[in-house]
Design a protein around this motif. Structure first.
Motif, PDB file in Angstrom:
ATOM      1  N   UNK A  89       8.457  -1.224   1.179  1.00  7.79           N
ATOM      2  CA  UNK A  89       8.794  -0.129   2.077  1.00  7.79           C
ATOM      3  C   UNK A  89       7.948   1.106   1.779  1.00  7.79           C
ATOM      4  N   UNK A  90       7.715   1.344   0.504  1.00  7.70           N
ATOM      5  CA  UNK A  90       6.930   2.517   0.106  1.00  7.70           C
ATOM      6  C   UNK A  90       5.434   2.305   0.336  1.00  7.70           C
ATOM      7  N   UNK A  91       4.937   1.122   0.025  1.00  9.63           N
ATOM      8  CA  UNK A  91       3.494   0.888   0.074  1.00  9.63           C
ATOM      9  C   UNK A  91       3.004   0.366   1.428  1.00  9.63           C
ATOM     10  N   UNK A  92       3.841  -0.421   2.103  1.00  9.59           N
ATOM     11  CA  UNK A  92       3.382  -1.073   3.324  1.00  9.59           C
ATOM     12  C   UNK A  92       4.501  -1.134   4.372  1.00  9.59           C
ATOM     13  N   UNK A  93       4.942   0.026   4.858  1.00  9.09           N
ATOM     14  CA  UNK A  93       6.066   0.046   5.799  1.00  9.09           C
ATOM     15  C   UNK A  93       5.816  -0.729   7.086  1.00  9.09           C
ATOM     16  N   UNK A  94       4.550  -0.868   7.501  1.00  6.53           N
ATOM     17  CA  UNK A  94       4.310  -1.622   8.734  1.00  6.53           C
ATOM     18  C   UNK A  94       4.600  -3.111   8.539  1.00  6.53           C
ATOM     19  N   UNK A  95       4.504  -3.626   7.311  1.00 10.73           N
ATOM     20  CA  UNK A  95       4.875  -5.012   7.062  1.00 10.73           C
ATOM     21  C   UNK A  95       6.389  -5.178   7.145  1.00 10.73           C
ATOM     22  N   UNK A  96       7.127  -4.202   6.664  1.00 11.39           N
ATOM     23  CA  UNK A  96       8.584  -4.235   6.784  1.00 11.39           C
ATOM     24  C   UNK A  96       8.971  -4.218   8.259  1.00 11.39           C
ATOM     25  N   UNK A  97       8.309  -3.376   9.050  1.00  8.79           N
ATOM     26  CA  UNK A  97       8.605  -3.290  10.478  1.00  8.79           C
ATOM     27  C   UNK A  97       8.347  -4.627  11.173  1.00  8.79           C
TER      28      UNK A  97
END
Length: 273
Positions: A89-97
């Protein structure tokens, strides 16, 4: 018609070393884990493979962490684990999305990042994110380990540089500088295959990637270069039209995908100012 179960074979290694040994000895083995696509294909009789190797129990292929400052995600990491990871979530929020829009909770609990990569569908939800983030795919075999830039991983529709005796063991990401952006367009926001999707990073470098607009995920280098050097959005959209090759299929039309791709590019650029 459904595949005949009595014609299928399944191996269940207890370690990564054993799995690699099995693959080296039998190149016709097909790796499986979450099986969210394989089971569907078997049910409809469209899966040609008959010999499988089940990796689900191999904890060596799981986990999220940092390796020398790079984010490392094991191939068997599920979408649910990605969604709930504070580090991702902190490093790669677009992957979480992207992970949030992969099917429903059941699919998110079983589907894996490595499976999405290996499946090689141009509609794979996480793939534009990996492309835009400059990810690298880590492959292992009994011959050793190699690292492949995600940008070079696919060779065509549902084909890649992975050799039959190799396994995807992890994905690594550099630090992504700049604002991250993700958008999926489908019949519904979840539990629907994408009509088109886009991931983008806007910082000192601009990286833009699209899914479902070509035989593989597309890194729109020309459009990104125009925006990065201060060119107009209209020029970037014109360049994008030359970089993508959308098709007509049961989910959408070529014209619709081309128009939505241009609209997504505009939305990305306007909302990340």
């Amino acid at each position: 018609m459904p595949a005949r179960v009595d014609r299928l074979a399944l191996e269940r290694p207890r370690s990564l070393k054993a799995a690699l040994s099995m693959l080296a000895g039998d190149p016709k083995l097909t790796p499986i884990a979450g099986c969210t696509d394989v089971y569907v294909g078997l049910h409809f009789g469209i899966v040609k493979e008959q010999r499988f190797i089940d990796l689900w129990s191999l904890d060596e292929l799981r986990g999220i962490g940092l390796d020398g400052g790079r984010l490392r995600i094991g191939a068997l990491t599920t979408y649910t684990e990605i969604i709930t990871s504070k580090l991702v979530t902190r490093r790669l929020p677009m992957l979480v999305a992207a992970a949030r829009e992969v099917g429903g909770a059941q699919i998110q609990n079983r589907g894996t990042l490595g499976g999405n990569i290996a499946n090689a569908s141009p509609a794979g939800d996480t793939l534009p994110v990996l492309m835009a983030a400059g990810a690298e795919v880590i492959l292992r075999s009994t011959r050793g380990r190699r690292t492949v830039p995600f940008e070079s991983f696919y060779t065509g529709y549902r084909t890649s540089v992975r050799q039959p005796d190799e396994l995807i063991v992890a994905v690594e990401f550099p630090v992504v500088e700049g604002r991250q952006w993700w958008r999926k367009v489908g019949t519904r926001r979840a539990q629907a295959i994408s009509k088109i999707m886009m991931a983008g990073v806007r910082g000192e470098d601009v990286r833009i990637a699209f899914g479902s607009v070509g035989p593989t995920v597309v890194l729109a280098k020309q459009a990104a270069a125009i925006l990065q050097r201060g060119g107009t959005l209209a020029d970037a959209q014109a360049a994008l039209a030359r970089e993508i090759t959308p098709i007509d299929d049961v989910r959408s039309t070529r014209e619709y995908r081309a128009r939505v791709a241009a609209n997504l590019l505009a939305e990305f650029w306007r909302t990340t100012e």
